[in-house]
Design a protein around this motif. Structure first.
Motif, short mmCIF file in Angstrom:
data_model
loop_
_atom_site.label_atom_id
_atom_site.label_comp_id
_atom_site.label_asym_id
_atom_site.label_seq_id
_atom_site.Cartn_x
_atom_site.Cartn_y
_atom_site.Cartn_z
N LEU A 126 10.46 -1.19 1.73
CA LEU A 126 11.30 -2.26 2.24
C LEU A 126 12.11 -2.86 1.10
CD1 LEU A 126 8.75 -4.15 4.55
CD2 LEU A 126 10.33 -2.31 5.18
N SER A 127 13.41 -2.98 1.29
CA SER A 127 14.27 -3.56 0.27
C SER A 127 14.20 -5.07 0.30
CB SER A 127 15.71 -3.09 0.47
OG SER A 127 16.19 -3.49 1.73
N GLU A 128 14.82 -5.69 -0.68
CA GLU A 128 14.68 -7.13 -0.87
C GLU A 128 15.11 -7.94 0.35
OE1 GLU A 128 15.69 -9.77 -4.59
OE2 GLU A 128 17.53 -9.24 -3.51
N GLN A 129 16.28 -7.64 0.92
CA GLN A 129 16.76 -8.42 2.05
C GLN A 129 15.81 -8.32 3.23
OE1 GLN A 129 19.63 -10.53 2.06
NE2 GLN A 129 18.44 -11.25 3.82
N PHE A 130 15.27 -7.14 3.47
CA PHE A 130 14.35 -6.95 4.60
C PHE A 130 13.06 -7.74 4.37
CE2 PHE A 130 17.41 -3.86 5.63
CZ PHE A 130 17.21 -3.43 6.92
N VAL A 131 12.57 -7.78 3.12
CA VAL A 131 11.37 -8.57 2.83
C VAL A 131 11.65 -10.05 3.00
CG1 VAL A 131 9.72 -9.20 1.03
CG2 VAL A 131 10.41 -6.82 1.31
N ARG A 137 0.84 -1.21 0.00
CA ARG A 137 0.00 0.00 0.00
C ARG A 137 0.88 1.26 0.00
NH1 ARG A 137 -2.72 -3.26 3.66
NH2 ARG A 137 -2.05 -2.10 5.52
N ALA A 138 1.97 1.22 0.76
CA ALA A 138 2.87 2.37 0.79
C ALA A 138 3.55 2.56 -0.57
CB ALA A 138 3.91 2.18 1.88
N ARG A 139 3.95 1.45 -1.19
CA ARG A 139 4.59 1.56 -2.51
C ARG A 139 3.63 2.15 -3.54
NH1 ARG A 139 4.48 -0.07 -7.22
NH2 ARG A 139 2.66 -1.35 -6.76
N ALA A 140 2.37 1.72 -3.51
CA ALA A 140 1.39 2.24 -4.46
C ALA A 140 1.15 3.74 -4.26
CB ALA A 140 0.08 1.47 -4.33
N THR A 141 1.20 4.19 -3.00
CA THR A 141 0.97 5.60 -2.70
C THR A 141 2.19 6.46 -3.01
OG1 THR A 141 -0.63 5.07 -0.96
CG2 THR A 141 0.43 7.25 -0.86
N PHE A 161 18.74 4.49 9.66
CA PHE A 161 17.44 4.34 9.02
C PHE A 161 17.52 4.61 7.52
CE2 PHE A 161 16.74 5.42 13.41
CZ PHE A 161 15.61 4.73 13.80
N TRP A 162 17.06 3.65 6.72
CA TRP A 162 16.95 3.89 5.29
C TRP A 162 15.65 4.65 4.98
CZ3 TRP A 162 20.47 4.05 1.85
CH2 TRP A 162 21.56 3.17 1.86
N ALA A 163 15.77 5.68 4.16
CA ALA A 163 14.61 6.41 3.64
C ALA A 163 14.61 6.21 2.13
CB ALA A 163 14.70 7.89 3.99
N HIS A 164 13.88 5.21 1.66
CA HIS A 164 13.87 4.92 0.23
C HIS A 164 13.10 6.00 -0.53
CE1 HIS A 164 15.89 1.15 0.80
NE2 HIS A 164 15.01 0.78 1.71
N GLY A 165 13.78 6.60 -1.49
CA GLY A 165 13.20 7.73 -2.21
C GLY A 165 13.40 9.05 -1.50
#
Length: 302
Positions: free
Chosen positions: A33-38, A23-27, A101-105
């Motif tokens: 969340l990056s691949e390793q975290f998923v 939902r966050a990605r769509a918004t 903390f990673w802030a993607h984007g």
């Protein structure tokens, strides 16, 4: 606000977090969340710490602390500005004062939260991109006597791990990849052994096989749509590694071309890659190959 902290998510909790992240990605237009975290949401034995809010079902906020102190965090778009983010950041810092903390984007909300919590940018990861063209279809030429071939599952893991660890001995995440990490990726729907291209030296044998001295691992994620054609995925330069004893020998350019050649052969419109902003030689190599900046991910810490 009450935070649940655990070293193991139930399958229900893991699926709730995946849905929250989607939902966050769509918004936001970027995956939180990056691949390793998923992967570590579900992987048995993953030594990660998970924080959720509120307790019980209906997760609205989630954070994960990796063993090295790296953190990724996401709040449901429908529940933002309600204190979930600040509560999670506070709980993380209480558990790990050295958390990063990673802030993607590097979205505006993440910047504001970092400022309120007194965090500063300590690292940036660039996303670079360029169109794939007819020129990418030309067969790359490697320096003699090197040759390339696709990865073989069940045979090449140890050789790949050896060159990856040497190439990324300075890297906080990539250099510590284990056999379990490789096997977890082999199990993903996007994994294609033909897209993991090994470069070997037939003049130097290890256990009777030509020594692997470099690799170019590509990725095609159906969720990573191309900015040039939203109906198609973008190809990705997933990881490129050269053993330190082979660096500075004119291999970087042809090695990059091996991956883009493979992706162009799949008919993809665009190629993207991730590179640390302070990795000046790599950034220069990619700029010479026609890449330009497309986005940035920023890491914040005290």
């Amino acid at each position: 606000m009450t935070i649940t902290t655990t070293d193991h998510l139930t399958s229900t909790q893991a699926e709730e977090v995946v849905g929250l992240a989607e939902r966050a990605r769509a918004t936001d237009g970027v995956a939180p969340l990056s691949e390793q975290f998923v992967l570590d949401l579900r992987r048995p034995g993953a030594k990660a710490v998970h924080l959720l809010t509120p307790p019980g079902s209906g997760v609205r906020g989630y954070a994960q602390i990796a063993t090295d102190g790296a953190v990724e965090l996401v709040v449901d778009p429908a529940a933002r500005r309600s204190g979930h983010g600040r509560s999670l950041v506070g709980a993380v810092l209480q558990a790990r004062p050295d958390a990063r903390f990673w802030a993607h984007g590097n979205l505006a909300g993440a910047q504001a939260l970092a400022a309120v919590e007194g965090l500063r940018a300590v690292r940036d990861l660039r996303v670079m991109a360029r169109p794939l063209t007819e020129a990418d279809r030309a067969e790359p030429v490697l320096p003699a006597p090197l040759r390339s071939r696709p990865f073989v599952v069940g045979q090449d893991e140890a050789a790949w791990l050896e060159v990856n660890a040497a190439a990324f001995s300075h890297h906080p995440e990539q250099g510590r990849m284990t056999l379990a990490d490789v096997e977890a990726r082999e199990a993903q729907a996007w994994f294609d052994p033909a897209g993991l291209i090994l470069v070997e030296d037939p003049s130097e044998l290890v256990d009777g096989r030509p020594r692997v001295v470099a690799f170019h691992w590509t990725k095609v994620d159906p969720n990573a749509t191309s900015s040039l054609d939203p109906t198609r995925p973008a190809g990705e330069v997933y990881v490129v590694g050269i053993h330190p004893d082979r660096q500075g020998r004119g291999l970087a350019g042809p090695l990059t071309a091996l991956g883009t050649h493979h992706l162009a052969g799949l008919g993809l419109p665009e190629v993207i890659l991730y590179v640390d902003g302070d990795n000046t030689p790599a950034v220069a190599t990619y700029r010479r190959a026609g890449f330009s900046d497309a986005a940035v991910h920023v890491m914040y810490a005290r």
